[in-house]
Design a protein around this motif. Structure first.
Motif, PDB file in Angstrom:
ATOM      1  N   ASP A  78      25.092  41.327  39.076  1.00 47.01           N
ATOM      2  CA  ASP A  78      25.222  40.383  37.975  1.00 47.01           C
ATOM      3  C   ASP A  78      26.058  39.163  38.333  1.00 47.01           C
ATOM      4  OD1 ASP A  78      24.149  41.569  35.173  1.00 47.01           O
ATOM      5  OD2 ASP A  78      24.757  43.190  36.503  1.00 47.01           O
ATOM      6  N   MET A  79      26.907  39.293  39.343  1.00 48.16           N
ATOM      7  CA  MET A  79      27.781  38.179  39.696  1.00 48.16           C
ATOM      8  C   MET A  79      28.242  38.326  41.138  1.00 48.16           C
ATOM      9  SD  MET A  79      31.223  37.166  40.211  1.00 48.16           S
ATOM     10  CE  MET A  79      32.219  38.472  39.516  1.00 48.16           C
ATOM     11  N   ILE A  80      28.285  37.209  41.866  1.00 43.20           N
ATOM     12  CA  ILE A  80      28.884  37.164  43.200  1.00 43.20           C
ATOM     13  C   ILE A  80      29.908  36.039  43.199  1.00 43.20           C
ATOM     14  CG2 ILE A  80      28.508  36.845  45.671  1.00 43.20           C
ATOM     15  CD1 ILE A  80      25.650  37.763  45.314  1.00 43.20           C
ATOM     16  N   ASN A  81      31.113  36.347  43.699  1.00 46.91           N
ATOM     17  CA  ASN A  81      32.163  35.330  43.723  1.00 46.91           C
ATOM     18  C   ASN A  81      32.961  35.466  45.012  1.00 46.91           C
ATOM     19  OD1 ASN A  81      33.700  33.196  42.795  1.00 46.91           O
ATOM     20  ND2 ASN A  81      35.072  34.466  41.573  1.00 46.91           N
ATOM     21  N   GLN A  82      33.087  34.369  45.750  1.00 50.39           N
ATOM     22  CA  GLN A  82      33.908  34.362  46.956  1.00 50.39           C
ATOM     23  C   GLN A  82      34.924  33.251  46.837  1.00 50.39           C
ATOM     24  OE1 GLN A  82      31.903  33.944  50.760  1.00 50.39           O
ATOM     25  NE2 GLN A  82      33.596  34.963  51.785  1.00 50.39           N
TER      26      GLN A  82
ATOM     27  N   VAL B 160      37.158  49.104  43.831  1.00 52.47           N
ATOM     28  CA  VAL B 160      36.368  48.938  42.614  1.00 52.47           C
ATOM     29  C   VAL B 160      37.299  49.024  41.415  1.00 52.47           C
ATOM     30  CG1 VAL B 160      34.491  49.839  41.192  1.00 52.47           C
ATOM     31  CG2 VAL B 160      34.350  50.031  43.676  1.00 52.47           C
ATOM     32  N   ASP B 161      37.121  48.117  40.496  1.00 58.72           N
ATOM     33  CA  ASP B 161      37.882  48.161  39.249  1.00 58.72           C
ATOM     34  C   ASP B 161      36.915  47.999  38.085  1.00 58.72           C
ATOM     35  OD1 ASP B 161      40.090  48.484  37.720  1.00 58.72           O
ATOM     36  OD2 ASP B 161      40.864  46.450  37.981  1.00 58.72           O
ATOM     37  N   SER B 162      37.069  48.805  37.060  1.00 60.09           N
ATOM     38  CA  SER B 162      36.152  48.774  35.916  1.00 60.09           C
ATOM     39  C   SER B 162      36.840  48.194  34.690  1.00 60.09           C
ATOM     40  CB  SER B 162      35.639  50.187  35.622  1.00 60.09           C
ATOM     41  OG  SER B 162      36.720  51.073  35.404  1.00 60.09           O
ATOM     42  N   GLY B 163      36.083  48.112  33.597  1.00 64.87           N
ATOM     43  CA  GLY B 163      36.652  47.617  32.344  1.00 64.87           C
ATOM     44  C   GLY B 163      36.606  46.119  32.189  1.00 64.87           C
ATOM     45  N   PHE B 164      35.490  45.502  32.587  1.00 68.93           N
ATOM     46  CA  PHE B 164      35.347  44.055  32.467  1.00 68.93           C
ATOM     47  C   PHE B 164      34.244  43.694  31.476  1.00 68.93           C
ATOM     48  CE2 PHE B 164      37.314  44.589  36.593  1.00 68.93           C
ATOM     49  CZ  PHE B 164      38.236  43.557  36.646  1.00 68.93           C
ATOM     50  N   SER B 165      34.411  42.559  30.846  1.00 70.22           N
ATOM     51  CA  SER B 165      33.397  41.990  29.965  1.00 70.22           C
ATOM     52  C   SER B 165      33.085  40.576  30.426  1.00 70.22           C
ATOM     53  CB  SER B 165      33.888  41.959  28.509  1.00 70.22           C
ATOM     54  OG  SER B 165      34.100  43.265  28.024  1.00 70.22           O
ATOM     55  N   THR B 166      31.871  40.125  30.123  1.00 70.36           N
ATOM     56  CA  THR B 166      31.441  38.794  30.541  1.00 70.36           C
ATOM     57  C   THR B 166      30.990  37.980  29.334  1.00 70.36           C
ATOM     58  OG1 THR B 166      30.701  39.650  32.675  1.00 70.36           O
ATOM     59  CG2 THR B 166      29.867  37.501  32.014  1.00 70.36           C
ATOM     60  N   LEU B 167      31.535  36.772  29.230  1.00 67.17           N
ATOM     61  CA  LEU B 167      31.107  35.801  28.234  1.00 67.17           C
ATOM     62  C   LEU B 167      30.123  34.855  28.908  1.00 67.17           C
ATOM     63  CD1 LEU B 167      31.335  34.199  25.532  1.00 67.17           C
ATOM     64  CD2 LEU B 167      33.326  33.038  26.545  1.00 67.17           C
ATOM     65  N   TYR B 168      28.868  34.898  28.477  1.00 71.52           N
ATOM     66  CA  TYR B 168      27.820  34.032  29.036  1.00 71.52           C
ATOM     67  C   TYR B 168      27.649  32.803  28.152  1.00 71.52           C
ATOM     68  CZ  TYR B 168      26.312  37.858  32.098  1.00 71.52           C
ATOM     69  OH  TYR B 168      26.250  38.839  33.056  1.00 71.52           O
ATOM     70  N   VAL B 169      27.659  31.623  28.771  1.00 72.75           N
ATOM     71  CA  VAL B 169      27.461  30.369  28.037  1.00 72.75           C
ATOM     72  C   VAL B 169      26.421  29.537  28.783  1.00 72.75           C
ATOM     73  CG1 VAL B 169      28.547  28.285  27.125  1.00 72.75           C
ATOM     74  CG2 VAL B 169      29.861  30.416  27.244  1.00 72.75           C
ATOM     75  N   SER B 170      25.424  29.026  28.041  1.00 71.95           N
ATOM     76  CA  SER B 170      24.371  28.208  28.650  1.00 71.95           C
ATOM     77  C   SER B 170      24.157  26.948  27.823  1.00 71.95           C
ATOM     78  CB  SER B 170      23.067  29.006  28.723  1.00 71.95           C
ATOM     79  OG  SER B 170      22.017  28.225  29.221  1.00 71.95           O
ATOM     80  N   LYS B 171      24.053  25.808  28.523  1.00 75.23           N
ATOM     81  CA  LYS B 171      23.775  24.546  27.853  1.00 75.23           C
ATOM     82  C   LYS B 171      23.107  23.601  28.842  1.00 75.23           C
ATOM     83  CE  LYS B 171      25.821  20.820  25.104  1.00 75.23           C
ATOM     84  NZ  LYS B 171      27.051  20.231  24.556  1.00 75.23           N
TER      85      LYS B 171
ATOM     86  N   GLU C 116      39.411  36.305  34.638  1.00 76.64           N
ATOM     87  CA  GLU C 116      39.469  36.779  36.016  1.00 76.64           C
ATOM     88  C   GLU C 116      38.612  35.935  36.956  1.00 76.64           C
ATOM     89  OE1 GLU C 116      41.449  39.489  36.653  1.00 76.64           O
ATOM     90  OE2 GLU C 116      41.953  39.559  34.525  1.00 76.64           O
ATOM     91  N   HIS C 117      37.380  35.619  36.551  1.00 77.41           N
ATOM     92  CA  HIS C 117      36.451  34.842  37.366  1.00 77.41           C
ATOM     93  C   HIS C 117      35.656  33.912  36.444  1.00 77.41           C
ATOM     94  CE1 HIS C 117      37.124  37.673  40.700  1.00 77.41           C
ATOM     95  NE2 HIS C 117      36.971  38.627  39.807  1.00 77.41           N
ATOM     96  N   THR C 118      35.214  32.793  36.997  1.00 79.19           N
ATOM     97  CA  THR C 118      34.343  31.880  36.243  1.00 79.19           C
ATOM     98  C   THR C 118      33.195  31.394  37.128  1.00 79.19           C
ATOM     99  OG1 THR C 118      35.790  30.027  36.791  1.00 79.19           O
ATOM    100  CG2 THR C 118      36.104  31.057  34.619  1.00 79.19           C
ATOM    101  N   PRO C 119      32.279  32.277  37.521  1.00 79.54           N
ATOM    102  CA  PRO C 119      31.108  31.813  38.285  1.00 79.54           C
ATOM    103  C   PRO C 119      30.240  30.910  37.416  1.00 79.54           C
ATOM    104  CG  PRO C 119      30.837  34.097  37.629  1.00 79.54           C
ATOM    105  CD  PRO C 119      32.233  33.718  37.264  1.00 79.54           C
ATOM    106  N   SER C 120      29.642  29.888  38.040  1.00 77.52           N
ATOM    107  CA  SER C 120      28.878  28.932  37.232  1.00 77.52           C
ATOM    108  C   SER C 120      27.682  28.393  38.003  1.00 77.52           C
ATOM    109  CB  SER C 120      29.770  27.766  36.800  1.00 77.52           C
ATOM    110  OG  SER C 120      30.224  27.046  37.925  1.00 77.52           O
ATOM    111  N   GLY C 121      26.745  27.807  37.241  1.00 77.61           N
ATOM    112  CA  GLY C 121      25.601  27.090  37.784  1.00 77.61           C
ATOM    113  C   GLY C 121      25.550  25.713  37.156  1.00 77.61           C
TER     114      GLY C 121
END
Length: 452
Positions: free
Chosen positions: A415-419, A302-313, A338-343
């Motif tokens: 909040d996020m799943i990434n593989q 586990v690593d802490s100290g992350f922020s997420t930028l949410y963008v929707s269009k 670090e990660h860019t999960p998307s829909g």
């Protein structure tokens, strides 16, 4: 040849340095020894590196530095007196510190780096002198003119020429004692590596001299499958691949710096993580490949100290170049992601919170609104990344479902799943205040009563 590195706790006192000497003496292949600055002798002690930062701060504030220098030198005096070394080496250390304090202060970061690096540099001098005093022919070798690193402003890394120059150490008949943590640019500017920098130095040297093994001595018997401060008696990891160790180190395993794997990985040199206080323990071997066991997950971190930028269009997926333009805005603020999960219509950019400021966040949001004409954009903070790692995960069906179910039973939102495409790791983004209970739940799911 074996290259071995000893961390701060391994060289924190005369008693520890005596253990180091016995370890090196026990195998004549151990010809290159990389050392850190003296670490804590007890839980309430202060590391020499922290004393040096305090000295640097005092110098930059034009405050009294003599008392700070004396405090640092006294730590070395305690060590050298017990080792039976004379006063001369402490005089050398005091002169070195005064010379560094009087150095160029035009670049604050480089000035502080120079003083911090003195911890490793002077400790290497002490240890080389001690080895020689007990009949182990040894010499201190400075990184200058050997470990060549890149110029500012990029983060520090060894340039190809460094490996060519360091290769000359392969023919040594003496024991080389080499300070970790720093190198020099071609112009002679001292630059330090990131955290865990001595691990990086040791790995560079092992690669340069084509060592048969890189031993990394620390204060634990091995790498554990989970943080023993959170999980009671976690399973020991006897063997782990480079990829698995890289993923776990990145995600908070403090035993070994993730960047330190790269030089030995390129050469296929195995790493053995061992305990200075219990050198007979087999430790954990880091190897290119290993035989798979019945346990698909090797470790959980586990690593802490992350922020997420949410963008929707709406219809984002049909807009050519949207992702590139978004990441360019982030890049131009000097931020790595670090990660860019998307829909289809939304994308998240996960980054380290310590790279952000309120001003940067405001500029990023405004530029995304003005240049990409999005429907929604905002930041959220206080996230942790929980990472499951294992080579066997690729051949295990339903693993993500098991992990998600274990987390959902806690009533915690994911909040996020990434593989990744390699399928060696599975990452869950969760709120930071739930990280410990999630780690325990996942350990219970994948390690308790599971055959090895």
């Amino acid at each position: 040849m074996i290259v071995c590195k000893f961390g701060g706790t391994s060289v924190a006192s005369a008693a520890q340095i005596t253990k180091v000497a016995n370890i090196v003496k026990s195998d004549e292949k151990r010809r290159i020894v990389v050392v850190s600055a003296p670490g804590k002798r007890s839980s309430d002690d202060i590391k020499v590196t922290d004393l040096l930062i305090d000295l640097a701060d005092a110098a930059l504030a034009n405050a009294d530095v003599e008392s700070k220098i004396e405090t640092v030198v006294n730590r070395y005096k305690d060590i050298t007196a017990e080792l039976g070394l004379g006063q001369d080496i402490c005089d050398v250390i005091a002169a070195d510190l005064r010379e560094r304090v009087a150095g160029d202060r035009s670049n604050t970061e480089l000035f502080i780096d120079s003083l911090k690096a003195s911890g490793e540099d002077n400790n290497a001098k002490v240890i080389a002198a001690y080895f020689s005093s007990i009949g182990m022919p040894a010499r201190y070798v400075s990184p200058k003119d050997l470990l060549i690193v890149n110029d500012l402003p990029e983060r520090t890394f060894a340039v190809p020429e460094a490996y060519e120059r360091l290769a000359s150490l392969a023919t040594t008949e003496e024991i080389i004692v080499f300070p970790g943590f720093f190198g020099y640019t071609k112009d002679g500017i001292l630059r330090t590596f990131d955290r865990g920098g001595s691990d990086i130095t040791g790995s560079i040297l092992a690669s340069a001299v084509d060592a048969e093994l890189y031993e990394n001595f620390t204060d634990v018997d091995c790498v554990f499958s989970a943080n023993p401060k959170i999980v009671n008696n976690p399973a020991e990891i006897k063997e782990i691949t480079y990829r698995e160790m890289r993923e776990l180190s990145y995600a908070g395993f403090s035993v070994f710096h993730d960047e330190a794997l790269m030089p030995v990985f390129k050469k296929g040199i195995p790493v053995n993580i061992k305990n200075t206080n219990n050198p007979s323990a087999p430790g954990t071997r880091v190897v290119p490949t290993r035989e798979l066991t019945g346990r698909p997950v090797t470790g959980i971190s586990v690593d802490s100290g992350f922020s997420t930028l949410y963008v929707s269009k709406y219809l984002m997926n049909r807009e050519i170049g949207f992702g590139r333009k978004l990441l360019q805005i982030v890049e131009e603020e000097g931020i790595s992601y670090e990660h860019t999960p998307s829909g289809l219509d939304d994308i998240s950019v996960i980054m380290r919170s310590n790279q952000l400021t309120a001003e940067k966040e405001e500029r990023i949001v405004q530029r995304i609104e003005n240049e990409l004409h999005v429907d929604h954009v905002y930041f959220r903070h206080g996230f942790s990344m929980v990472v499951l790692v294992g080579e066997g995960m690729r051949n295990s069906t339903g693993l993500a479902g098991r992990a998600a179910l274990a987390i959902s039973k806690l009533g915690v939102n994911i909040d996020m799943i990434n593989q990744g495409s390699s399928e060696v790791s599975l990452v869950f983004g969760v709120l930071q205040n739930y990280e410990d209970i999630i780690l325990k739940a996942l350990y219970e799911e994948f390690f308790t009563a599971v055959p090895v």
